[in-house]
Design an enzyme around this catalytic site. Structure first.
Site, PDB file in Angstrom:
ATOM      1  N   ARG A  83       0.602  -1.251  -0.036  1.00 15.16           N
ATOM      2  CA  ARG A  83      -0.134   0.054  -0.073  1.00 15.16           C
ATOM      3  C   ARG A  83       0.696   1.286  -0.084  1.00 15.16           C
ATOM      4  NH1 ARG A  83      -4.727   0.554   4.291  1.00 15.16           N
ATOM      5  NH2 ARG A  83      -2.873   0.926   5.894  1.00 15.16           N
TER       6      ARG A  83
ATOM      7  N   THR B  96      -1.170   7.579  -0.674  1.00 16.21           N
ATOM      8  CA  THR B  96      -2.533   7.351  -1.395  1.00 16.21           C
ATOM      9  C   THR B  96      -3.278   6.151  -0.826  1.00 16.21           C
ATOM     10  OG1 THR B  96      -1.746   5.634  -2.900  1.00 16.21           O
ATOM     11  CG2 THR B  96      -1.525   8.206  -3.423  1.00 16.21           C
TER      12      THR B  96
ATOM     13  N   ASP C  48       0.581  -3.371  12.259  1.00 18.30           N
ATOM     14  CA  ASP C  48       0.859  -3.747  10.834  1.00 18.30           C
ATOM     15  C   ASP C  48       1.492  -5.248  10.900  1.00 18.30           C
ATOM     16  OD1 ASP C  48       2.681  -2.003   8.235  1.00 18.30           O
ATOM     17  OD2 ASP C  48       2.936  -4.273   8.703  1.00 18.30           O
TER      18      ASP C  48
ATOM     19  N   ASP D  14       4.988  -6.212   9.734  1.00 20.38           N
ATOM     20  CA  ASP D  14       5.965  -5.660  10.543  1.00 20.38           C
ATOM     21  C   ASP D  14       6.088  -6.564  11.691  1.00 20.38           C
ATOM     22  OD1 ASP D  14       6.973  -3.531   8.964  1.00 20.38           O
ATOM     23  OD2 ASP D  14       5.856  -2.115  10.266  1.00 20.38           O
TER      24      ASP D  14
HETATM   25  C1  PRP Z   1      -1.026  -4.665   4.384  1.00 21.43           C
HETATM   26  C2  PRP Z   1      -1.614  -6.045   4.599  1.00 21.43           C
HETATM   27  C3  PRP Z   1      -2.556  -6.194   3.129  1.00 21.43           C
HETATM   28  C4  PRP Z   1      -2.930  -4.562   3.101  1.00 21.43           C
HETATM   29  C5  PRP Z   1      -4.288  -4.233   3.549  1.00 21.43           C
HETATM   30  O1  PRP Z   1       0.043  -4.952   3.389  1.00 21.43           O
HETATM   31  O2  PRP Z   1      -1.003  -7.194   4.545  1.00 21.43           O
HETATM   32  O3  PRP Z   1      -1.942  -6.616   1.958  1.00 21.43           O
HETATM   33  O4  PRP Z   1      -2.073  -3.907   3.904  1.00 21.43           O
HETATM   34  O5  PRP Z   1      -4.723  -2.971   3.217  1.00 21.43           O
HETATM   35  P1  PRP Z   1      -5.649  -2.524   2.265  1.00 21.43           P
HETATM   36  O6  PRP Z   1      -6.942  -3.327   2.371  1.00 21.43           O
HETATM   37  O7  PRP Z   1      -6.018  -1.037   2.536  1.00 21.43           O
HETATM   38  O8  PRP Z   1      -5.202  -2.638   0.924  1.00 21.43           O
HETATM   39  P2  PRP Z   1       1.214  -3.743   3.411  1.00 21.43           P
HETATM   40  O9  PRP Z   1       0.987  -2.715   2.336  1.00 21.43           O
HETATM   41  O10 PRP Z   1       1.583  -2.976   4.586  1.00 21.43           O
HETATM   42  O11 PRP Z   1       2.440  -4.763   2.811  1.00 21.43           O
HETATM   43  P3  PRP Z   1       3.392  -5.816   3.947  1.00 21.43           P
HETATM   44  O12 PRP Z   1       2.455  -6.886   3.875  1.00 21.43           O
HETATM   45  O13 PRP Z   1       4.453  -5.814   2.758  1.00 21.43           O
HETATM   46  O14 PRP Z   1       3.788  -5.049   5.009  1.00 21.43           O
HETATM   47  N1  URA Z   2      -2.200  -3.286   6.936  1.00 23.37           N
HETATM   48  C1  URA Z   2      -1.983  -3.576   8.098  1.00 23.37           C
HETATM   49  O1  URA Z   2      -0.775  -4.328   8.262  1.00 23.37           O
HETATM   50  N2  URA Z   2      -2.788  -3.541   9.306  1.00 23.37           N
HETATM   51  C2  URA Z   2      -3.718  -2.408   9.023  1.00 23.37           C
HETATM   52  O2  URA Z   2      -4.392  -2.219  10.156  1.00 23.37           O
HETATM   53  C3  URA Z   2      -4.122  -2.171   8.011  1.00 23.37           C
HETATM   54  C4  URA Z   2      -3.303  -2.489   6.823  1.00 23.37           C
END
Ligand code: PRP
Ligand code: URA
Length: 214
Positions: free
Chosen positions: A109, A113, A205, A208
């Site tokens: 994400r 945005t 997160d 993380d």
């Molecule tokens: C997180 C999560 C989803 C997304 C959800 O990933 O694992 O993929 O956010 O958010 P959304 O419904 O608003 O799209 P992130 O983009 O943080 O990436 P990561 O898994 O690499 O930490």
């Molecule tokens: N992605 C995450 O990992 N946690 C949230 O709460 C939203 C998006």
């Protein structure tokens, strides 16, 4: 917003699931335990998400008698983690469905945005013939999940299920609106998204916490 208005959404409120989810949410839970819980919850979710699989009759001779019994009717499954956090759910599902193939979709994400940005994709060649389980712990705005569904549809995927541990009502609504016929399995529908697009109360997160990057 009540989940009762969503036809294709299954909220898994089993006591074991809710117990494990509570430990995961706790900010004091460390990466090792967090990873174990994501894996266990994914396995429990796969159990429910595969309830509709077809069976075929077979004959088995037990130590006592010959009997007619049932086995899976050759169902082909693909598990598709959305990178990174979805990776944490793969092993739990493979323990239940070892013959499943695994495809990867890399999306993150954009922090400004909140829109999904694609950076990787590798899918099984016969994706159109497989029942698909997209896995991602968090369904927040729904942007990542909707993009993953569209991505898979463009490559011929038909039967798509989405497994997310925690969902925001906004994310469920977005996927329901954008992706007709996708069945969503989730362990909890939380209150709302905050100004940064994080699920409240959520668990922070997921990527993380799984990989210890913060
Ligand atoms: C997180 C999560 C989803 C997304 C959800 O990933 O694992 O993929 O956010 O958010 P959304 O419904 O608003 O799209 P992130 O983009 O943080 O990436 P990561 O898994 O690499 O930490
Ligand atoms: N992605 C995450 O990992 N946690 C949230 O709460 C939203 C998006």
């Amino acid at each position: 917003m009540s989940e009762r208005q969503w036809e294709n959404v299954v909220v898994m409120d089993h006591p074991l699931i809710q117990h494990k989810l509570s430990i995961m949410r706790d900010a004091k839970t460390g990466a090792k335990e967090f990873r174990e819980l994501v894996k266990e919850l994914a396995m429990l979710m796969a159990y429910e998400a595969t309830r509709g699989f077809q069976l075929a009759e077979t004959t088995v001779t037990t130590p006592v008698a010959e009997t007619t019994t049932y086995v899976l009717a050759g169902k082909k499954v693909a598990v598709i983690p959305i990178l990174r956090a979805g990776l944490g759910m793969v092993d739990g599902i493979l323990e239940l469905i070892p013959a499943a193939k695994v495809g990867h979709i890399g999306l993150y994400r954009d922090p400004e945005t909140l829109m999904p940005v694609e950076y990787y994709c590798k899918l099984p060649e016969d994706i159109g013939e497989r029942d698909i389980l997209i896995v991602d712990p968090m369904l927040a705005t729904g942007g990542s999940a909707s993009a993953a569904v569209q991505f898979l549809r463009d490559r011929g995927a038909r039967e798509i299920n989405l497994l997310c541990l925690i969902s925001a009502p906004e994310g469920i609504q977005a996927v329901v609106d954008a992706c007709k016929d996708v069945r969503i399995y989730t362990c909890a529908v939380d209150s709302h998204l905050n100004d940064h697009g994080y699920i409240v109360p959520g668990l922070g997160d997921a990527g993380d916490r799984l990989f210890g990057t913060k």
